[in-house]
Write a protein that holds these residues in place. Structure first.
Motif, mmCIF file in Angstrom:
data_model
loop_
_atom_site.group_PDB
_atom_site.id
_atom_site.type_symbol
_atom_site.label_atom_id
_atom_site.label_comp_id
_atom_site.label_asym_id
_atom_site.label_seq_id
_atom_site.Cartn_x
_atom_site.Cartn_y
_atom_site.Cartn_z
ATOM 1 N N ALA A 64 0.844 -1.202 0.000
ATOM 2 C CA ALA A 64 0.000 0.000 0.000
ATOM 3 C C ALA A 64 0.879 1.251 0.000
ATOM 4 O O ALA A 64 0.581 2.240 -0.673
ATOM 5 N N ASN A 65 1.961 1.198 0.749
ATOM 6 C CA ASN A 65 2.863 2.349 0.804
ATOM 7 C C ASN A 65 3.557 2.555 -0.539
ATOM 8 O O ASN A 65 3.681 3.683 -1.026
ATOM 9 N N GLY B 290 2.361 1.647 -3.383
ATOM 10 C CA GLY B 290 1.328 2.174 -4.283
ATOM 11 C C GLY B 290 1.105 3.663 -4.072
ATOM 12 O O GLY B 290 0.966 4.430 -5.027
ATOM 13 N N ARG B 291 1.073 4.080 -2.804
ATOM 14 C CA ARG B 291 0.864 5.503 -2.531
ATOM 15 C C ARG B 291 2.010 6.339 -3.085
ATOM 16 O O ARG B 291 1.799 7.411 -3.652
ATOM 17 N N ALA C 164 1.545 6.587 -6.712
ATOM 18 C CA ALA C 164 0.420 7.492 -6.984
ATOM 19 C C ALA C 164 0.874 8.944 -6.862
ATOM 20 O O ALA C 164 0.488 9.802 -7.659
ATOM 21 N N LEU D 237 -4.660 1.117 -6.451
ATOM 22 C CA LEU D 237 -4.257 2.168 -5.503
ATOM 23 C C LEU D 237 -4.016 3.480 -6.247
ATOM 24 O O LEU D 237 -4.307 4.568 -5.721
ATOM 25 N N CYS D 238 -3.485 3.382 -7.471
ATOM 26 C CA CYS D 238 -3.194 4.593 -8.258
ATOM 27 C C CYS D 238 -4.403 5.033 -9.065
ATOM 28 O O CYS D 238 -4.283 5.880 -9.958
ATOM 29 N N TRP E 147 -2.425 7.489 6.088
ATOM 30 C CA TRP E 147 -1.156 8.197 6.211
ATOM 31 C C TRP E 147 -1.427 9.637 6.619
ATOM 32 O O TRP E 147 -2.341 10.279 6.083
ATOM 33 N N SER F 279 -8.848 -0.232 -2.721
ATOM 34 C CA SER F 279 -9.384 1.003 -3.313
ATOM 35 C C SER F 279 -8.220 1.833 -3.834
ATOM 36 O O SER F 279 -7.059 1.536 -3.564
ATOM 37 N N ALA F 280 -8.557 2.879 -4.575
ATOM 38 C CA ALA F 280 -7.555 3.878 -4.914
ATOM 39 C C ALA F 280 -7.095 4.551 -3.617
ATOM 40 O O ALA F 280 -7.845 4.602 -2.634
ATOM 41 N N VAL F 281 -5.865 5.051 -3.603
ATOM 42 C CA VAL F 281 -5.433 5.890 -2.493
ATOM 43 C C VAL F 281 -6.228 7.191 -2.597
ATOM 44 O O VAL F 281 -6.236 7.838 -3.641
#
Lengths: 655, 655
Positions: free
Chosen positions: A146-147, A149-150, A153, A177-178, B618, B638-640
């Motif tokens: 997730a990190n 991906g963030r 993004a 995520l993006c 975050w 989900s998307a961020v």
């Protein structure tokens, strides 16, 4: 030097993947001398990236650099290459030590800071893309993913093109995520083992930007040259369609064909050069790949001359229609003959007898076709356009030697001009009567009733250009036992995975409307998760019942995938065993008049391999309009899309 | 006659459910004579609904009417009641034979036509709502349910209020098919058996419009009156909060208390009248139920006088602060005393000794507090507003008999007016120095450094009004061993099911922005799927590290439910064991200064009972802004949300 196809002039980018390099200019020159046009290279020199010796620590999951406090430059100066060289010659790689998915907060923080710095520098240089390694040893559900991906993004939000190297589930998670960002692409690394064909199709539907080919994915042939296995060749040919950057990696083996990477590059260029030029259909379709079009509204709109011209060029459709008309003429004649003969003569006439009988009985008397004495078969072409179906009918008449009277009905006054000119100029058209007006309003008193009605009112989804309503509306023009060509048509649906099309729909505007519209589109970056199944069927002449329909369709997913909506097709029976189809499983080869239709769903949904996808589609008629409503039922329930035709419908009124 | 609460004046609608009726006026009069104010009645009289005898057929799943071809009126005339009576006195029911979920196409078509007709008629009459039975014998995945949902969605699109009677999974499917439409409500039918408390909470969070109570759900008490069991009473009290229409159904038993339904109605009115009037906190919160507010931006905005006034009225918060300051003063004094005493005197002073020592040593000499000789404790109030924390500090000083010097720092020039007036007017404020300015810019040279710093910069999510940045910024004003009140705070997160809030967010505008914003909201129609878990923690004085944070939180769902986002809360330790909390599990009773925070997710996701919900949040700091990003990881990725703070962030700059 970019590889160019000998006949088509299409270009292919082949490059070299370099892991460490003393000087970028040297690497670029080496790549060019091997026949390549770019290098895939780290943007930050390892010397700069690790200013202090790494101190492996038992409390951290990987060696990590200390917080970056330094006055020396981040990397080589940007003046090492010209701006044009940076932009065309370099695809960047993020430093391999960077691990934004690390479970150590210290490594993660240092990685994030360095990642931001390298993204900013890549943007500054203007390189085409930045390749980021997938997080190692991190499952799809790993906290680190997730990190990762963030961070990607964030990089995308700053305008960077990013390509991420990874297995499909990880890729899909990062893509999600993006938020399915347009600048997020995929760097696919081939190995000597390839996944199953189904898995490859799934990859091919993704946004592949870079294909990394290790020299170890090659084999050496009997005379010592590096080549690819047949399966690898098939894959590469599939990938050529999407024009990714091919980056050769690894060390060259001792092979024939030149120094270093040159033989590997040349083989790839050779494969590319061997690609056949596109067929007529492919050439026609090329510009329409993944381009969303609103379906035609043929009742409300009049087609333009250029549109007629394109569709008349279809090499398959009118041939099939001609054959269908020919068989229908023979059938009609043999039926007429059978009813005229005494009942004790069994077996009926042969087609040749029927043709002969028809020929004898049809001294063109010019009297009204409804007269019982005139047995000339009346063929009515509904929606004649500029006349291709009239011509197909005349050819069928000539080849079967069965004379016909043709009535060509057309509502577009511009096309009527073409038809009337043809009737004047072409002696073969002497048996053709041109009727101007809407087939649903034309009175039967103005013309003879039809024995055979020929129409091409089909849309990509069969009935979606209102063929059922038009033909029902023309019933007054037809004999009760009329033969309709087409005799029937059935639409088909398949669950579609296409992140590309979903993004295109989203790009059409905010709100629900774009997702409640069906689109005609040549699907390129998309894959169906299961074979298509029948949806709606219409038979002509109809029994006069409602043209509303409801279908519940279900499939079992062949691979785990994300469903972005449904692809729609049709099959039509023209007459007997003569048909046309755009359904992939039975498609008429070379026919290019129809692209598939795409019914999007607002919220894409993940379905597991072997899981069920189920949906409902309704065809509704009311208030002078026809529309579809649809909803996903499994693996998740969606809202009913386009309730009451609120976002998209087809008008029954003539424009 | 509407039932009215004796003290609050709140109203309760109780009515009668009538299945068949000769005359609506008579039914309405009968209901009124039983103490009711409405009837729940079919709009179409059975006589009209079935003009021809039904012919049960083996090929159909239910008796069905033939297609409706008739000239007699649909139902009774609308002039039977006045327009006002239709609107206030009648809730409609769709004819019971209508089955839009039937597997028979004939029944379905006839049902759809009749359903449309009845919806149109209900709209014409202006009745409050229309109750539609759930499809019988149709599972959640039944093909008919999708058709039922589509028909209801069509009715909603035409503006009708619809209430649907059904078990939760069916309800959820229909709600989803109808895209969570605001006019879709729920008619909940009670039985003598009640589901589990968790299941009831889940129901309570839904849009309950009508509660149907059969007389069989009552029991007869020892003296012969109809009453409800304790569990039923609890449920009814829960439901009172949402003001549904209560419709009594079934036949009255032979009970005491009057004729017919009257005793049942009276008991319900009695329960309602016994409801205690709302507490001060409840009265305050009432108008804010499910009302989305953007979180305060206290650095950028100056609070208004009325806002200060509301928050100063909190009956709990300042009491807790006073106690925390009192304990901190005692602690600080005892520490000072301990360090002043020879080391061989063990055990340290008692609080009373400390207080006495402090009293003796503090002849208020008015010299600078940084002088080593002046041991008067300096309490600095950061963000003093109109002075409530100054007053709490002065009360703590008085009750502990430990004198203090108070420095009140406030950036809002309007509040400074109030503070300076208090310092002039109130003798107790003689030890108070008022400093106007941003606590992050105020120089330590202008005032003494603080022994104790008191602040109330907390938002609903703890740090979300930038308390960490403000307190870090004020470090120059504080002694190195300063005691901070609060000493620490931790935010908490819980997965939230609230179709209502999700709809409210969607109503704020198209695009992603509304879903990428956090809202302060008194959640009324919502239920958490699991207890809250800790998210982000801040300790003061801080170690000077980063105020960025990352949390991965996971829960196991107690019931199958739809997750619409996350509810956020905080707990703060003020000093020692004195704290405040808005976390439901530990909430400070009566404290109303904070509502929860709501982090929405764009796409709601269904989680099965026992399934895992997992998310990432975050806290990011950069470019003069602080923001949150969040993403769902399970049951679906989900998307961020809010990448780079693109939709919502908190400015670090003073307005």
């Amino acid at each position: 030097m970019v590889v160019t196809h000998p006949t088509t002039g299409d270009q292919l980018n082949i490059g070299l993947d370099v892991t460490s390099l003393p000087r970028l200019r040297q690497a670029l020159e080496a790549a060019e001398s091997s026949g390549c046009d770019f290098v895939l290279a780290p943007l930050v020199h390892p010397r700069y990236a690790r200013p202090v010796e790494l101190t492996p620590s038992p409390s951290f999951d990987a060696p990590h650099p200390p917080p970056i406090v330094r006055s020396d430059p981040l990397t080589r100066s940007d003046v090492e290459l010209s701006s044009a060289e940076w932009q065309s010659g370099i695809i960047g790689k993020v430093s391999p030590w960077i691990n934004t998915a690390s479970s150590s907060p210290v490594v993660r923080a240092a990685s994030e800071a360095a990642f931001r710095e390298e993204v900013a520098y890549a943007t500054h240089l203007g390189v085409r893309a930045l390749v980021v390694d997938a997080p190692a040893g991190n499952g799809v559900r790993g906290a680190g993913l997730a990190n990762y991906g963030r961070c990607i993004a964030s990089a995308l939000a700053s305008g960077m093109q990013v390509a991420s190297v990874e297995p499909w589930a990880v890729w899909n998670t990062v893509r999600t995520l993006c938020d399915n960002h347009a600048n997020l692409g995929l760097a696919l690394e081939l190995s000597s083992e390839l996944p199953s064909p189904g898995a490859l199709d799934r990859w091919a539907a993704e946004a592949i930007r870079v294909v990394i080919m290790p020299t170890s994915s090659y084999v050496t042939n009997r005379v010592g040259y590096p080549v690819l296995s047949r399966r690898h060749q098939e894959l590469i040919k599939l990938l050529f369609k999407y024009r990714p950057f091919f980056a050769l990696s690894g060390r060259p083996a001792a092979v024939k064909g030149g120094d270093g990477m040159r033989p590997y590059v040349q083989y790839l260029a050779h494969l590319f050069g061997k690609q056949p030029p596109p067929s007529e259909a492919e050439a026609f379709e090329g510009p329409y790949y993944d381009y969303l079009q609103a379906p035609l509204q043929p009742l409300a709109d009049n087609l333009e001359s250029a549109t007629y011209e394109v569709f008349e060029r279809d090499p398959v459709k009118y041939e099939r229609y001609e054959e269908a008309v020919r068989q229908a003429l023979l059938h009609r004649t043999s039926m007429a003959l059978a009813s005229a003969l005494p009942p004790d003569i069994g077996g009926g006439p042969t087609p040749a007898e029927a043709a002969a009988a028809a020929e004898n009985g049809t001294a063109a008397d010019g009297t009204d076709g409804t007269s019982a004495k005139d047995s000339t078969i009346v063929v009515m072409v509904l929606g004649a356009g500029r006349g291709p179906l009239v011509r197909a009918t005349l050819r069928a008449s000539a080849s079967s030697r069965i004379p016909v009277r043709v009535v060509a009905v057309e509502k577009n006054p511009n096309a009527i001009v073409t038809l009337r000119n043809a009737a004047l100029d072409d002696p073969a058209w002497s048996c053709v009567t041109v009727v101007s007006g809407d087939m649903r309003c034309a009175s039967s008193s103005t013309t003879a009733r039809a024995d055979i009605v020929v129409s091409e009112l089909l849309g990509s989804f069969g009935d979606n250009e209102l063929s059922p309503e038009c033909l029902d509306g023309a019933a007054a023009l037809l004999k009760p036992d009329v033969i309709s060509i087409p005799a029937s048509y059935t639409s088909y649906l398949a669950p579609l995975s296409s992140a590309r099309l979903h993004r295109e729909v989203r790009g059409l505007g905010a709100g629900d409307t774009p997702f409640e519209t069906a689109y005609v589109v040549r699907i390129h970056k998309g894959v169906t998760a299961a074979p298509s199944v029948p949806a709606l069927t219409f038979v002509h002449p109809s029994d006069g019942g409602s043209n509303e329909r409801h279908v519940e369709a279900a499939w079992v997913a062949a691979e785990t995938n994300v469903i972005h909506g449904f692809a729609g097709y049709f099959e039509a029976v023209l007459f007997g065993d003569v048909g046309i189809s755009i359904r992939p499983e039975t498609a008429s080869l070379g026919m290019f008049s129809w692209f598939p239709i795409y019914f999007p769903v607002k919220t894409p949904v993940l379905v597991a391999k072997g899981g069920t996808v189920r949906m409902h589609l309704w065809r509704r008629v009311g208030g002078g309009r026809v529309w579809y409503e649809w909803a996903l039922a499994e693996p998740a329930v969606s809202a009913v899309h386009n309730v009451g035709g609120k976002s998209y419908s087809l008008g029954l009124t003539t424009g």
